[in-house]
Every structure is written in C-alpha cells, then in structure tokens.
Design a protein around this motif. Structure first.
Motif, PDB file in Angstrom:
ATOM      1  N   SER A  12       5.813  -6.735   3.596  1.00 36.04           N
ATOM      2  CA  SER A  12       6.515  -7.168   3.332  1.00 36.04           C
ATOM      3  C   SER A  12       7.021  -6.883   2.309  1.00 36.04           C
ATOM      4  O   SER A  12       8.478  -6.914   2.122  1.00 36.04           O
ATOM      5  N   THR A  13       6.101  -6.815   1.338  1.00 33.48           N
ATOM      6  CA  THR A  13       6.427  -6.732  -0.537  1.00 33.48           C
ATOM      7  C   THR A  13       6.008  -5.661  -1.180  1.00 33.48           C
ATOM      8  O   THR A  13       6.181  -4.841  -2.120  1.00 33.48           O
ATOM      9  N   ASN A  14       5.662  -4.476  -0.275  1.00 27.59           N
ATOM     10  CA  ASN A  14       5.676  -3.524  -0.314  1.00 27.59           C
ATOM     11  C   ASN A  14       3.987  -3.551  -1.283  1.00 27.59           C
ATOM     12  O   ASN A  14       4.304  -2.830  -2.865  1.00 27.59           O
ATOM     13  N   ALA A  15       2.838  -3.691  -1.289  1.00 28.81           N
ATOM     14  CA  ALA A  15       2.238  -4.377  -2.485  1.00 28.81           C
ATOM     15  C   ALA A  15       1.579  -2.865  -3.504  1.00 28.81           C
ATOM     16  O   ALA A  15       1.145  -2.301  -2.432  1.00 28.81           O
TER      17      ALA A  15
ATOM     18  N   MET B 116       1.702   0.055  -0.421  1.00 28.86           N
ATOM     19  CA  MET B 116       1.373  -0.202   1.103  1.00 28.86           C
ATOM     20  C   MET B 116       1.815   0.908   1.626  1.00 28.86           C
ATOM     21  O   MET B 116       1.983   1.341   3.259  1.00 28.86           O
ATOM     22  N   ARG B 117       3.034   1.048   1.265  1.00 29.36           N
ATOM     23  CA  ARG B 117       4.274   2.059   1.810  1.00 29.36           C
ATOM     24  C   ARG B 117       2.639   3.307   2.791  1.00 29.36           C
ATOM     25  O   ARG B 117       3.142   3.801   3.540  1.00 29.36           O
ATOM     26  N   ALA B 118       2.184   3.570   1.926  1.00 29.86           N
ATOM     27  CA  ALA B 118       1.256   4.868   1.889  1.00 29.86           C
ATOM     28  C   ALA B 118       0.382   5.014   2.391  1.00 29.86           C
ATOM     29  O   ALA B 118      -0.480   5.435   3.413  1.00 29.86           O
ATOM     30  N   LEU B 119       0.669   3.041   3.306  1.00 29.78           N
ATOM     31  CA  LEU B 119      -1.049   2.975   3.519  1.00 29.78           C
ATOM     32  C   LEU B 119      -0.703   2.321   4.642  1.00 29.78           C
ATOM     33  O   LEU B 119      -2.001   2.380   6.078  1.00 29.78           O
TER      34      LEU B 119
ATOM     35  N   ASP C 178      10.251   1.266  10.040  1.00 33.58           N
ATOM     36  CA  ASP C 178       8.917   1.181   9.640  1.00 33.58           C
ATOM     37  C   ASP C 178       9.077   1.101   8.644  1.00 33.58           C
ATOM     38  O   ASP C 178       8.734  -0.052   7.743  1.00 33.58           O
ATOM     39  N   GLN C 179       9.259   1.989   7.653  1.00 32.73           N
ATOM     40  CA  GLN C 179       9.850   1.625   5.981  1.00 32.73           C
ATOM     41  C   GLN C 179      10.482   0.770   6.060  1.00 32.73           C
ATOM     42  O   GLN C 179      10.569   0.081   4.652  1.00 32.73           O
ATOM     43  N   LEU C 180      11.482   1.065   6.856  1.00 22.57           N
ATOM     44  CA  LEU C 180      13.088  -0.604   5.648  1.00 22.57           C
ATOM     45  C   LEU C 180      11.964  -2.112   6.238  1.00 22.57           C
ATOM     46  O   LEU C 180      12.977  -2.172   5.330  1.00 22.57           O
ATOM     47  N   LEU C 181      11.299  -1.723   7.581  1.00 21.23           N
ATOM     48  CA  LEU C 181      10.895  -3.068   6.783  1.00 21.23           C
ATOM     49  C   LEU C 181       9.989  -2.785   5.907  1.00 21.23           C
ATOM     50  O   LEU C 181       9.640  -4.834   5.482  1.00 21.23           O
ATOM     51  N   ILE C 182       9.183  -2.744   5.404  1.00 19.83           N
ATOM     52  CA  ILE C 182       7.984  -2.156   4.352  1.00 19.83           C
ATOM     53  C   ILE C 182       8.768  -2.351   3.170  1.00 19.83           C
ATOM     54  O   ILE C 182       9.594  -2.099   2.605  1.00 19.83           O
ATOM     55  N   GLY C 183       8.409  -3.930   2.465  1.00 24.89           N
ATOM     56  CA  GLY C 183       9.410  -3.961   1.719  1.00 24.89           C
ATOM     57  C   GLY C 183      11.054  -4.954   1.509  1.00 24.89           C
ATOM     58  O   GLY C 183      11.189  -5.046   0.192  1.00 24.89           O
TER      59      GLY C 183
ATOM     60  N   THR D  20      13.493  -9.691   5.156  1.00 25.65           N
ATOM     61  CA  THR D  20      15.272 -10.481   4.992  1.00 25.65           C
ATOM     62  C   THR D  20      15.337  -9.889   6.126  1.00 25.65           C
ATOM     63  O   THR D  20      16.635  -9.888   6.783  1.00 25.65           O
ATOM     64  N   LEU D  21      14.410  -8.593   6.718  1.00 22.99           N
ATOM     65  CA  LEU D  21      15.283  -7.965   8.036  1.00 22.99           C
ATOM     66  C   LEU D  21      14.422  -8.323   9.347  1.00 22.99           C
ATOM     67  O   LEU D  21      15.012  -8.048  10.501  1.00 22.99           O
ATOM     68  N   GLY D  22      13.188  -8.492   9.558  1.00 20.39           N
ATOM     69  CA  GLY D  22      12.563  -8.888  10.351  1.00 20.39           C
ATOM     70  C   GLY D  22      11.082  -9.127   9.862  1.00 20.39           C
ATOM     71  O   GLY D  22      10.298  -9.629   8.761  1.00 20.39           O
ATOM     72  N   ILE D  23      10.387 -10.054  10.589  1.00 23.22           N
ATOM     73  CA  ILE D  23       9.578 -10.900  10.668  1.00 23.22           C
ATOM     74  C   ILE D  23       7.948  -9.650  11.307  1.00 23.22           C
ATOM     75  O   ILE D  23       7.832  -9.454  12.177  1.00 23.22           O
ATOM     76  N   VAL D  24       7.260  -9.279  10.042  1.00 24.39           N
ATOM     77  CA  VAL D  24       6.595  -8.150  10.628  1.00 24.39           C
ATOM     78  C   VAL D  24       5.557  -9.195  11.694  1.00 24.39           C
ATOM     79  O   VAL D  24       4.710 -10.261  10.392  1.00 24.39           O
ATOM     80  N   THR D  25       4.744  -8.717  12.401  1.00 26.93           N
ATOM     81  CA  THR D  25       3.740  -9.417  12.781  1.00 26.93           C
ATOM     82  C   THR D  25       2.364  -8.553  13.696  1.00 26.93           C
ATOM     83  O   THR D  25       1.674  -9.305  13.330  1.00 26.93           O
ATOM     84  N   ALA D  26       2.344  -7.746  13.221  1.00 27.55           N
ATOM     85  CA  ALA D  26       1.368  -6.495  13.191  1.00 27.55           C
ATOM     86  C   ALA D  26       1.345  -5.899  11.934  1.00 27.55           C
ATOM     87  O   ALA D  26       2.730  -4.988  12.123  1.00 27.55           O
ATOM     88  N   ALA D  27       0.387  -4.735  11.721  1.00 25.39           N
ATOM     89  CA  ALA D  27       0.612  -3.577  11.169  1.00 25.39           C
ATOM     90  C   ALA D  27      -0.504  -2.419  11.097  1.00 25.39           C
ATOM     91  O   ALA D  27      -1.677  -3.246  11.987  1.00 25.39           O
TER      92      ALA D  27
END
Length: 481
Positions: free
Chosen positions: A150-153, A164-167, A197-202, A206-213
């Motif tokens: 969620s924060t694109n660490a 994180m986007r690349a991973l 996916d990329q919209l939710l990353i980072g 605020t757009l969705g609750i990430v439950t898994a990746a």
C-alpha cells in the motif's frame, strides 16, 4: 442514543467471530499512535478479520452505517498513514490476523502472501525454500506485506530489484463497494484496460484494502561481500557508485551517510563500533551478492576499491570478514533513525532527487537550512543509487519538542520541500504521503497530477470510506447514502 460505531459492531456481531470485533480501549490504544508518536488518533472500534469474506462483511456494514475504515498492518508508517483521525469517527481494520503464506512456488519464483504477514517471516519462508524476497528495511520485524504494498515500500535493495511495484506480480483487495478484486494470477500479459494492481500499489489504503499479494522471489544469496568506505564527499561517492555499476550487475545496495549519522549511532545504539579506524566526512555501505556458488562477489569489490584508493577517490575501506561483521555494518545503517530520534526532535524528510543531482543537493540543502534556521543541524543520508535522501533538520539543543513540532517543523519542511521541487525531485520517495505531507502535496503537486489523483479516488471511493484524510481528499465530500 447509540453511536455509529456501536451500531456497526452490533450489525457485525452475528457475522463475525468474537475475536474479530475489539472494543477494549486498552487494546485499541496500541493502534492509535504512529511509530514516530507524532500523531494520536481516536477510535472505539477495531476489527481483526481472518479472511477475505470477513473483510467484505466489515466493508459492507461500514458503508451502510457510514463509518470510515482505517486499514492497518504493522503500524510502522512514517507519515501517519495508518493512524485514525482524532475525531473518533473511524474504525480501525487490522489485517494482522490475515498472515498466512498461501502458496510458494520456488521454481516459478512466486509466493502468494496475505496482507498481515510480517516481512521478516516472509524472508524466512522464502529462504527455507531456497529463494528470497529482495526487499528489506529497518522495520522488517514489524512491517506487513499489505502495508508494504500500500505504500510502495523501497528499502535498501531498490538499486538492483526496484521498489515494491517491481516485486508485486498481483494484488487481491476488497474495494469500497464491497467487491472482491482478485488479481493474484500473475499474468505476464494482460491488456484488459487499466492496471488495477498498480493503482492499488502505493495508494495507502485509500482505494482498496489489500488482503494478499503475489510476490516475485529471486534466488537465495549464495555469497555476499559487504564493504564500508570512508571518503570526502557525496561527489566522490557518486563516482564510486558509477565504477561499481560498470564493474558488476550484482551491486544491490549503496548507502551514503555523513559522519554525524554514524556518530549518532555510536553514541545511542549499544554494541556498535566504527567500521574504520579513522574519521571521515562521509561513509558508504555497499553490498555485492552472488546467486550461485561459482560467482565471486568479493573479486569485483576488491578490484574497484583498490583502484579507487589508488586514484585517491576514497580515503579508506574495509571488507567485512564474516557474516557477523557484515550484519554489524548493516546494523549501523538500519539504526540511524532510532539513533537520531534519541538525539532530540527533528524535521524528517523522505525525498528524492535525480541521482546525478543528489550529491550537490545533500551539501547545498544542508547549508541552506543551517543558514535559514540558526542553531539547527541539517544532513542527509540514504540510497544514493536511487536518489532517495532521508534529509533531517535537527532542532537546536534545548528546544521544546512540542513547540518544535507545532510551530517550527511546518516552516522547516516547507523550506526543504521548496528546495526539493526546485531540484526536480519528489517530496515523498518511499514513505508515502499519509497525513503528514498531504497539505504539502496540495501546495506543491502539479495540478494535473492532483486532478488525476482526485479523479481516481472519486471513482473508487466517492464517499471517502477508506482511510480518510490520507494522501488526497475530495471536496466537498459526498454524503454516504
């Protein structure tokens, strides 16, 4: 008259197990303060779901009762991104119980991981399968996968493997309308329109609750070479970085820190010692790895350092003689934030500038801050290879912390951010916007970017149900129907 939170808890009581609904103030209190203790929120209700179905039930009920939800993982946000507001309207949605490793395919180099799994646990699971997840940071024992997505660490291995986007090969999430988005299949080609996916990353929840990746794994490290270098300037460090990049594609980390950061660690972190005998204005910590036993990571490191010493590019260097010494070097780097926090209050900035501009920025921005705010001490450290500077302005000795954070930090941060924008950089490199930088993003963000951010938020979450007050807000907010 019952409160919206009480009605929400009552609505969900028949649908969730008792442990998934927390109303004990003492338990909830642990989730009301951010890691830096800069923000304190209020909430009378915390949810701890253990499945996607339970998350969907919570979202549906929260939308019906008009109760916002603040998703939370390890609560290690550096920008107040997982802290509820002080008005007490929101409920906290903790993903910590959703912590399973659903699947790991070592041959394919993929792992499906639930949002609440702690990063260090994923590291251990991948290593047991002969693989590794190549993202690490100081909070690896607390930070969760959902928060990292969620924060694109970033962390210390971005130089080779990216953020994180690349991973992330796929994301599963629950959206504000309660629908289940399943993007875990990790398709290499998928042209069905916008990349959700990329919209939710980072997006900071605020757009969705990430439950898994679905996460990409790489071969486990067969060998590594870790070195510590003393040198005169950031310009010399950048020249050294370029030499290493020409010499080997396996350079994973290249961390630059000034003498004052090392001094803070030695003064405040027990059992740490200086890697070099002499004193130097700047230091570099670097790591080169090998994926197979036949590769020799030490060879390129020794050759580049020897030539750099011969050319007077660096002043001294040492190569870790053991894993214990390598870990000791890394402990210094990962302890800088804790050490600087112990030295007193500071205005801390996670920023990025173009890599070629970073040496000049670190020196000139520090001098500009020292001149503009007499008595303070400014310096930067961080990931030279990807242009990410952690730029801190420490308050003058004896400064009252409450006054500093309330009155001085906004002025200092605005000054620093203006310097960043002038250098063509970003006011957030890897920590996100959260609530700390939202006003600055609105002040300095390009109008086109801000309009696009609000349009995306409005499309996904027009009633600001998810993580309100973070990243971007909609004005005026539409009433919940």
């Amino acid at each position: 008259m019952t409160t919206p939170a009480a009605r929400l808890a009552a609505r969900l009581a028949p649908l969730l197990p008792p442990r998934a609904i927390v109303t004990d103030p003492d338990v909830i209190a642990q989730s009301l303060t951010d890691w830096r203790r800069r923000y304190r929120g209020a909430s009378s209700l915390l949810f701890a779901p253990a499945s996607v179905a339970e998350v969907r039930a919570i979202v549906d009920a929260a939308r019906a009762e008009g109760v916002p939800l603040v998703p939370q993982g390890g609560n290690s946000s550096m920008v107040g991104g997982a802290t509820p507001s002080a008005d007490g309207r929101a409920a906290i949605l903790s993903l910590r119980r959703m912590n399973r490793l659903r699947h790991l395919d070592a041959e394919a180099g993929l792992a499906i991981v639930e949002a609440g799994m702690i990063l260090s646990d994923l590291h251990a699971a991948a290593l047991a399968a002969g693989r590794r997840f190549p993202l690490s940071l100081g909070a690896k024992g607390v930070a969760t996968i959902g928060g990292l997505v969620s924060t694109n660490a970033g962390g210390t291995q971005v130089l080779r493997f990216g953020t994180m986007r690349a991973l992330v090969a796929g994301v599963e999430a629950v959206l504000p309308d309660g629908s289940h988005y399943d993007g875990l299949s990790a398709l290499k080609k998928d042209n069905r329109g916008y990349d959700i996916d990329q919209l939710l990353i980072g997006a900071e929840g605020t757009l969705g609750i990430v439950t898994a990746a679905t996460l990409r794994l790489v071969p486990a490290v067969a060998a590594r070479c870790v070195a510590w270098v003393g040198l005169a300037s950031p310009d010399a460090a950048l020249a050294l970085l370029r030499r290493f990049q020409r010499a080997t594609p396996a350079l994973e980390s290249f961390e630059l820190l000034p003498a004052e950061s090392l001094a803070a660690v030695l003064a405040h972190i027990p059992a740490t010692r200086a890697p070099l005998a002499g004193t130097y204005p700047w230091h570099v910590l670097l790591e080169v790895t090998a994926d197979t036993p036949a590769d020799d990571p030490a060879g390129p490191v020794e050759r580049v350092l020897a030539m750099a010493l011969e050319d007077d590019l660096i002043d001294d260097a040492t190569i870790a003689a053991s894993e214990a010494q390598a870990e000791a070097f890394w402990r210094i780097r990962e302890s800088i934030s804790d050490a600087e926090r112990a030295t007193g209050p500071a205005a801390q900035h996670d920023i990025s500038v173009p890599v070629e501009a970073m040496p000049r920025f670190m020196v000139e921005a520090a001098a500009a801050c020292d001149a503009r705010f007499p008595g303070t001490c400014a310096s930067g450290f961080g990931h030279l290879g990807d242009g990410n500077v952690h730029f801190h302005v420490r308050a003058a000795p004896g400064t009252d912390p409450a006054h500093w954070y309330a009155e001085q930090v906004p002025v200092v941060s605005a000054f620093v951010h203006d310097l960043v924008v002038a250098a063509g950089g970003s006011i957030s490199a890897e920590h996100g916007i959260g609530q700390m930088k939202r006003a600055e993003l609105e002040r300095l963000g390009p109008p086109g970017r801000l309009a696009a951010l609000r349009a995306v938020k409005r499309a996904f979450d027009p009633h600001e149900l998810f993580n309100p007050g973070k990243l971007v807000t909609l004005a005026p907010a539409a009433p919940i129907q």
